[in-house]
Scaffold this active site. Sequence first.
Site, PDB file in Angstrom:
ATOM      1  N   ARG A  35      22.502  13.503  12.225  1.00 53.52           N
ATOM      2  CA  ARG A  35      23.665  13.297  13.092  1.00 53.52           C
ATOM      3  C   ARG A  35      24.431  14.608  13.280  1.00 53.52           C
ATOM      4  O   ARG A  35      24.898  14.898  14.375  1.00 53.52           O
ATOM      5  CB  ARG A  35      24.582  12.219  12.489  1.00 53.52           C
ATOM      6  N   ARG A  87      32.994  13.011   1.373  1.00 54.43           N
ATOM      7  CA  ARG A  87      33.176  11.675   1.949  1.00 54.43           C
ATOM      8  C   ARG A  87      32.323  10.628   1.237  1.00 54.43           C
ATOM      9  O   ARG A  87      32.769   9.502   1.006  1.00 54.43           O
ATOM     10  CB  ARG A  87      32.843  11.697   3.444  1.00 54.43           C
ATOM     11  N   ARG A 130      39.587   1.002   3.582  1.00 56.79           N
ATOM     12  CA  ARG A 130      38.834   1.836   2.635  1.00 56.79           C
ATOM     13  C   ARG A 130      39.346   1.721   1.212  1.00 56.79           C
ATOM     14  O   ARG A 130      38.735   2.248   0.301  1.00 56.79           O
ATOM     15  CB  ARG A 130      38.878   3.304   3.072  1.00 56.79           C
ATOM     16  N   ARG A 138      29.705  17.073  14.485  1.00 59.58           N
ATOM     17  CA  ARG A 138      30.987  16.583  13.964  1.00 59.58           C
ATOM     18  C   ARG A 138      31.388  17.374  12.730  1.00 59.58           C
ATOM     19  O   ARG A 138      30.590  17.565  11.813  1.00 59.58           O
ATOM     20  CB  ARG A 138      30.881  15.088  13.597  1.00 59.58           C
ATOM     21  N   LYS A 166      27.090   1.849  10.599  1.00 61.37           N
ATOM     22  CA  LYS A 166      28.189   0.988  11.059  1.00 61.37           C
ATOM     23  C   LYS A 166      28.414   1.130  12.559  1.00 61.37           C
ATOM     24  O   LYS A 166      28.565   0.131  13.253  1.00 61.37           O
ATOM     25  CB  LYS A 166      29.494   1.318  10.311  1.00 61.37           C
TER      26      LYS A 166
END
Length: 191
Positions: free
Chosen positions: A128, A145, A89, A134, A14
């Site tokens: 990532r 998640r 969401r 992160r 995204k």
Amino acid sequence: MLNLVLFGPPGAGKGTQSEKLIAKYNLVHISTGDIFRAHIKDQTELGKQVSQIIAEGNLVPDSITIAMLEEEIKKNPLATGFIFDGFPRTVAQAEALDAFLDSIDTSISGVVALDVTEEELTQRIAKRQEISGRADDAADKLKKRIEEYFSKTIHLLPYYEAQGKLTKVNGIGEIETIFAELSAVIDSYQK
């Protein structure tokens, strides 16, 4: 006004595709993740709350998210359109977004879902995590998640499908190929 929701699980691409769409269609990017990170970085009261919620791998409550989102939209009165990334969401959030947009005489033009397998997502986010570090990409948080997406967020698809606004695009492949498909879908919204 061209208002898009870019939809997909964590790691679907995204963020990457949003950047390209913003440049092509001159849209204002509304990323709840970016908004949350800005509040966290600035150590606002909201940022401290959000930091703890995200660090635990939970979703930020609708009331906080929607208030922050409306604030961002109001900051851009001359925008020709928005791209919503990571929001809504839940069906409740989608209904709140529809009501807010209606109150300012606009609506969602279309919803594009990036279709990506769970195996692909896991590989992408592992990469990532190595690069960004992160906190929400750590393996335990990521699993939560992805589960959250497939147990709750996926229920948005029928909501937008019932409005005739949903299009699915294969999110696996070359970035430019996916972008070309997204552009063709978005161009159809403008006809």
